[in-house]
Every structure is written in structure tokens, then in C-alpha cells.
Design an enzyme around this catalytic site. Structure first.
Site, short mmCIF file in Angstrom:
data_model
loop_
_atom_site.label_atom_id
_atom_site.label_comp_id
_atom_site.label_asym_id
_atom_site.label_seq_id
_atom_site.Cartn_x
_atom_site.Cartn_y
_atom_site.Cartn_z
N GLU A 161 39.82 33.59 -15.78
CA GLU A 161 39.14 33.26 -14.52
C GLU A 161 40.03 32.47 -13.58
O GLU A 161 40.00 32.69 -12.36
CB GLU A 161 37.87 32.47 -14.84
CG GLU A 161 37.05 32.10 -13.63
CD GLU A 161 35.81 31.31 -14.02
OE1 GLU A 161 35.39 30.45 -13.23
OE2 GLU A 161 35.27 31.55 -15.12
N ASP A 162 40.84 31.54 -14.11
CA ASP A 162 41.54 30.57 -13.26
C ASP A 162 43.06 30.68 -13.28
O ASP A 162 43.72 29.91 -12.58
CB ASP A 162 41.15 29.15 -13.68
CG ASP A 162 39.68 28.85 -13.40
OD1 ASP A 162 39.13 29.45 -12.47
OD2 ASP A 162 39.10 28.03 -14.12
#
Length: 709
Positions: free
Chosen positions: A119-120
């Protein structure tokens, strides 16, 4: 980034003994970022504490995957900081330690270390799969949020939909999400107050009910206290002050606990007797319920034994040596909760009048009560006998997928709109109890339904869209209306229309009876289809069935319900009074005296007897579906004043002319009405029957299928 927070307060750390020391995490995170690199096969210092906790639950676990996952996560998150100023790697470390202390196995811990990388950071799911396998990839993908840039306002509900679908495959997805939300809630102080409140509301409406259903009480109770502090700060402060004032003095339950230890020792029952303090929200709820608490109301006795039989032995000693409070007794061992929880609950008064509540369970039950599905480990593991005692899945579910989750996954597929899904999900999770109802037929299994479900809910849970044709139910052997609320253990038989018309469907008032999304969604969709029939593709109009010569095309309906006969095209035709066929019934004809043809429905008993006697059946078909017809209907009802007037009014509203009406004498408060009607259009018959069923007291309406009288 998915985790933005600061460290927890001292009060928060004091509430749970197993909570992470944020200072230690800060040191570990900085050591991971700035310290010397560890040897190739040695565990990095940052995860040594996690490894020690993990080994207590799984002594023989291979920690190499854990080591490699940490190295990848630390490298991917390097340079990222939390809003508190700490290295971002402290967040996945904290989430992993929460799960390790609850007994999660190595695959879950590996995925929790990597849960924010896709996600990051630049890490991809393909890299996760290549390095750690398909299971870890599924878990990481399941907790990865959808991009707001792509989904806009629908990102949050669609993320939860995606997560629930992944949880249907592997419940460990939700375990990681709950631990992730717990650490974020602990460190929510740097957020703006309005954002804190929004996150707390979602946690309260969705995550806490999910933790309850998965049986993870250790996470649920702390999440409840954290949400309580944000959404109701004044009430939280008041309850916390009472709890601290109580803790400042001697514990009144200690004398009772010692007395119980002596009694059980003399009875030869090996038991561990502990005092379990109430958490803040539990104390607040107890105050609201009782108006005040006695000296023993700030905690409970927790009695842990080795075997199930010992639980009942302890119960017998407590009820023999003390005065039991009978209304407080609950047996969740013989009848476990749907979230795997098993325990005996009781309360008793000692000789001084002090009332103490007690929870009696085995050590295995206690582990399940605290950790829920996390204690079950890998849901795909074949060695089911290794599951701890009391860890069997709830009835109606399957290993790794409880019955409530299967029900949720079924209805979410029918609701593509994210806002409606989000509303329905919160309504579904608001029901915190389940019931089990059984079928009369041996080939149908039990149904798991939320408490408060009706016969309509049972119909759609059992039959799906076919429940549109449900005309009644029998509950515990007695006829019941579809609005009847079911109770745990009821036996239900759902009655479907054996010959539904093309426009068969639910009545609008069914939405008032339906409590589950699995029922409300298809009912609402069907009613919308009926209200806008032009939006549906038109069905081909029935034409005359002539086996040897096609019927000529006709553009206008006949004034009378006439059938064409292939083998006797010129014969006069009349409709049988015994079964009153109407379009689009499947029909067949029989030659009678005078050369006429009588047309019967295919399932008519008279037609069956004629065929059995060797009479030749002629193939016939309707000239048009939009013709007037004569039909006989039976209305079964419970006797009440003004019933006949209400039924007559319903018939008139549908444009039906009453040719004849009979009412049989009541039998056991049940009345049968027989109506012979003429309709201007046969296609209106299903709507007419639905209107009659909607009259209060009427539980069944059926077509005539046998000779009258």
C-alpha cells in the site's frame, strides 16, 4: 499511509498488561534504521522480542520467514515517518507483537510485518508471493486499501468489501486488520478531533462487531475503551475515575477468591482462581443497567480448570457452598455462542451478602475466549484434531468461515452500490446475537440467522430468489404468517407457490418484515423490476401450440379465453370449472360429448384421472396471454371480524368481478373462503393473489385444483 499516530498514554498501557511499550518500539525502530546490520541468519534485534513471545506459543516455529519479512519491510519503509516523528517501521512491529501475544502462527506474523508494504511502498504483490508464498500474498492483499484516487468516496466501503471477501477465504486477513486498527487507535492523538471521531465511529460500527464475531475479545475490549474515550469523553472520564478509586483500596473479591480456592482444593478440583477487573466500558454499561455497583461489582472471578467436566464440578461447589443468583446463570459450554465462546457464567452471594460474578472455563476455552479465530491458527491446516478444545467452528459454518460470514458474503454479491452496501453492512453487524432454526425435511440443514429474523428472512436464506414465490410458513408444526419472528430452535417449513405466474414476486410490505440484507436486497430489486417493467427485456408472447399446423399470428386478444386445438380445429372449446385454467398455464384438452373440447390445467386431478382411464389428451395452447378469464381461488385465513369485507375490498381494487363466494364454517379458528371471479386480464391474476395474501389474517391463497363441492 495507513497508520498515522503517536504513542499511547500511560492510562492506556495500564488497562492492558500485554500492550506494547512504545518507548521500546521507538528504540527498536531506530536500531533497525540506524544500527549495524545483523548477521545473515541471526534475528535482527528489532524482532527479537516478538520472536520470544512467539516461541512461548509455538516453540518449534521456523523464524526465517519472519526475519526476511522484517528485513524487506524495514528496507521498504526506510525514510518514512509517522506523524509522531517515529520511524514508520514501528507500526508493523507493533501490529505483529499484538498478534504474537495472542498466539498467531508464523504466517500471520510474516504478513503483518508486510501488511503496509504494498500500500505505501514500491513493493508489489508479485514480490511478496515470490518471497513468501501465496498465503502471505493473500493476507497482505486482503488488508491493502483501495486507492481514493481511483474509487473516490467509495474507497472505504469497497475496501471493506474487498477485505471481507478475502476474509471469506482466510479469516487471518481480519485478524491482521483488527490488530492494525488497534495500534492506530492507541496512537490516534495527533489526528484532528473530527478525524478521530470519524475513525472511532467506523471502528465502533464495523471493526468492533467483527472482532466480536471472530471471538477476539482481547482486541474487542480495548477497542471499545478507546472508542468510548473519543466518542463519549465525559462518560469515559466518570467511569475511569470510579475504577481508579476502587483500585486505590483493597479488593473486596480477594477474600471470596481465597474462600473459593479452599473449597475447590477440599473438593479435589485443580483450579486457578483469578480476579478479572472490568474494563471501562463494561463498568459504564453495568452502571447503566443496575444504577450502581456493590463492592464486588468492579470485577469477576475467573476460574480456570483442566477439563469440561471440572467446569460443572466447580459450578456444583459454588452453588452448594454459596447462595446462587439463579437469574445470572448461563451455560455457554452446552450451547456455545456463534463466535466460538464457551464458558459458564454464574453469580453467588457469600455469608456477608457480597455478590460475586464468576466465569468458569477450561484453559483451552480461555484461550479461545481471548484470541478467538487467532487461536485457531491456519484455517487451511489439514490436522483438525490439533485444534484446541472448544475451537470447533460454529454450526452452519465451515473451518475458517463462520456461518455469519458466509451469509454476509452471499448478500454482498447482490449489492453493487457501495453506499447501500456500507449501510447494509453496518445494519448486519449491529445484530450481535444469532439463532439456529431447523427444517422439517431431513435433506435440508439448519439455518443460522440473526436474532429477530422473520419467516421472510428464513425464506431468502434458504431459497434465494425463489423465495419470491413464498406464500406462507409452518413454524413448529403450525401455520404462521411471514412476519412471524423466529426463535432459537424453531422448526420451519417454508411454503412456495407450486405454480407461480410470470409476475410472481414479493408484496411491498415484505420489506417491513425483512430484517436481513439477504432478504431486503432481492425484495427491493424485484419490486423495482415490477414497478418498471419496460426496463426488462420483453418475454415472447405465448402462441397457440399446434403439433402439425402452426397457429396463425394474431395481433389482438380474443374477447374470451379461447384455446386453439391442433387435432380438432373447429371444435367448440370451454374451460374446465374444476381447475379454471388461465394464461399462461400449461393446459391440455379432452374431447367430451357433443364434440366439444374441455381444457384443463396439466396438474388438474380430474385431467389426471381422465388420462389414467385411457382418454386421449389433445395438445392445446393459448391464443393470447392478455385475455379475460374466469378463475376459482381459495383463501385460507384466521377468523376475525370484517375479514370478508376486507377481502371483497381487495378483490374490487384489483378489478375482479365476484361471480360466486362461499365461506365454510370455522374450524379451530381457521376459515376457508372460495371465490369464483372474472378478471379482465389473466396476467393480473398473480397481483390479485398477492393482494389477497396481504389482507391481515390471510395466510394462504391458492388456485382451485380439484372439483368443487
Amino acid at each position: 499511509m495507513s497508520a498515522e499516530a503517536i504513542g499511547p498514554s500511560k492510562a492506556a498501557r495500564a488497562r492492558r498488561g500485554h500492550r506494547i511499550d512504545v518507548l521500546r518500539l521507538r528504540q527498536l525502530g531506530r536500531a533497525a534504521v540506524f544500527g549495524p546490520s545483523a548477521p545473515r541468519h541471526r534475528l535482527p534485534d528489532a524482532i527479537e522480542h516478538i520472536a520470544q513471545v512467539h516461541r512461548r506459543h509455538h516453540p518449534g516455529a521456523d523464524l526465517d520467514a519472519l526475519r526476511r519479512a522484517y528485513l524487506l519491510a524495514e528496507s521498504a519503509h526506510r525514510g518514512q515517518m509517522r506523524k509522531s516523528g517515529e520511524p514508520y517501521i514501528t507500526h508493523p512491529l507493533a501490529v505483529t507483537l499484538i498478534l504474537a501475544e495472542l498466539g498467531a502462527e508464523t504466517t500471520t506474523l510474516t504478513a503483518s510485518l508486510l501488511h503496509d508494504t504494498v500500500e505505501d511502498t514500491e513493493v508489489t504483490l508479485d514480490q511478496v508471493r515470490a518471497g513468501f508464498g501465496a498465503e502471505v500474498e493473500l493476507l497482505v492483499d486482503g488488508v491493502t486499501k483501495l486507492e481514493k484516487v481511483e474509487y473516490g468516496a467509495a474507497a472505504e466501503p469497497e475496501t471493506f468489501r474487498k477485505m471481507l471477501v478475502a476474509t471469506g477465504t482466510d479469516v487471518r486477513v481480519m485478524s491482521i486488520k483488527l490488530a492494525d486498527r488497534l495500534h492506530n487507535m492507541r496512537t490516534l492523538g495527533v489526528m484532528r478531533p473530527e478525524k478521530q471521531a470519524r475513525i472511532a465511529r467506523v471502528t465502533d460500527e464495523v471493526l468492533i462487531p467483527l472482532a466480536e464475531r471472530l471471538g477476539v475479545q482481547a482486541l474487542k475490549t480495548e477497542l471499545e475503551d478507546l472508542v468510548f474515550a473519543i466518542l463519549q469523553p465525559a462518560e469515559h472520564a466518570r467511569a475511569l475515575e470510579l475504577l481508579r478509586a476502587h483500585q486505590a483500596g483493597p479488593e473486596p473479591l480477594e477474600k471470596v477468591a481465597e474462600r473459593v480456592r479452599v473449597i475447590l482444593r477440599e473438593a479435589g478440583i485443580a483450579a486457578e482462581v483469578l480476579i478479572r477487573p472490568r474494563h471501562v466500558l463494561s463498568l459504564h454499561r453495568a452502571l447503566l443497567k443496575r444504577g450502581g455497583l456493590g463492592p464486588g461489582g468492579f470485577g469477576r472471578l475467573l476460574i480456570l480448570v483442566a477439563e469440561d467436566a471440572d467446569c460443572y464440578g466447580v459450578l456444583g461447589e459454588l452453588h452448594t457452598c454459596f447462595t446462587p443468583v439463579v437469574s445470572e446463570f448461563k451455560d455457554f459450554i452446552a450451547a456455545p455462542k456463534f463466535n466460538l465462546y464457551r464458558s459458564l457464567h454464574t453469580a453467588f452471594a457469600d455469608r456477608d451478602g457480597l455478590v460475586a460474578e464468576a466465569l468458569v472455563r477450561t484453559h483451552a476455552m480461555h484461550r479461545i475466549a481471548e484470541a478467538g479465530v487467532i487461536a485457531l491458527g491456519d484455517p487451511h491446516r489439514a490436522a483438525a484434531p490439533e485444534h484446541p478444545q472448544g475451537a470447533e467452528p460454529a454450526a452452519g459454518g465451515e473451518p475458517g468461515r463462520p456461518g455469519w460470514l458466509s451469509r454476509l458474503l452471499d448478500w454482498q454479491r447482490q449489492e453493487p452500490d457501495p453506499d447501500t452496501f456500507w449501510t447494509a453492512l453496518r445494519a448486519e453487524l449491529a445484530e450481535d446475537r444469532e439463532i439456529t432454526v431447523f427444517a422439517e425435511a431431513d435433506d435440508e440443514g439448519p439455518l443460522q440467522l440473526p436474532a429477530g429474523a422473520t419467516c421472510v428472512d428464513a425464506a431468502y436464506a434458504r431459497h434465494g430468489r425463489l423465495a419470491h414465490t413464498c406464500i406462507g410458513a409452518r413454524v413448529n408444526g403450525r401455520l404462521a404468517t411471514l412476519r412471524t419472528v423466529l426463535r432459537d430452535g424453531d422448526t420451519v417449513r417454508l411454503l412456495l407457490d407450486p405454480d407461480p405466474g410470470p409476475s410472481a414476486g414479493p408484496a411491498p410490505e415484505w420489506l417491513e418484515y425483512a430484517t436481513t440484507p439477504a432478504a431486503r436486497i432481492p425484495i427491493r430489486r424485484r419490486l423495482e423490476e415490477q414497478a418498471h417493467p419496460a426496463e426488462r427485456p420483453a418475454a415472447p408472447a405465448p402462441v397457440a401450440a399446434a403439433p402439425h399446423a402452426p397457429a396463425p399470428a394474431r395481433t389482438e386478444p380474443a374477447a374470451e379465453p379461447v384455446a386453439l386445438v391442433g387435432e380438432a380445429p373447429g371444435a367448440p372449446v370451454r374451460l374446465a370449472r374444476c381447475c379454471t385454467p388461465v394464461p399462461p398455464d400449461r393446459v391440455r384438452g379432452f374431447l367430451v360429448r357433443g364434440g366439444a373440447v374441455t381444457v384443463h390445467r396439466e396438474n388438474c386431478p380430474v385431467a389426471g384421472r381422465m388420462t389414467g382411464a385411457g382418454r386421449h389428451a389433445l395438445e392445446v395452447g393459448w391464443r393470447s396471454p392478455s385475455i379475460g378469464c374466469r378463475v376459482t381461488l381459495y383463501a385460507e385465513s384466521l377468523g376475525r371480524p370484517h375479514l370478508l369485507a376486507d377481502l371483497t375490498e381487495a378483490l374490487a381494487a384489483q378489478g375482479a368481478a365476484v361471480l360466486q363466494a362461499e365461506v365454510e364454517p370455522p374450524r379451530q379458528q381457521r376459515v376457508r373462503h372460495t371465490y369464483t371471479l372474472r378478471l379482465p386480464d389473466a396476467s393480473g391474476l398473480p397481483a390479485l393473489m398477492r393482494a389477497m395474501r396481504s389482507v391481515p389474517g390471510v395466510y394462504d391463497v391458492s388456485r382451485a385444483a380439484r372439483p368443487r363441492g
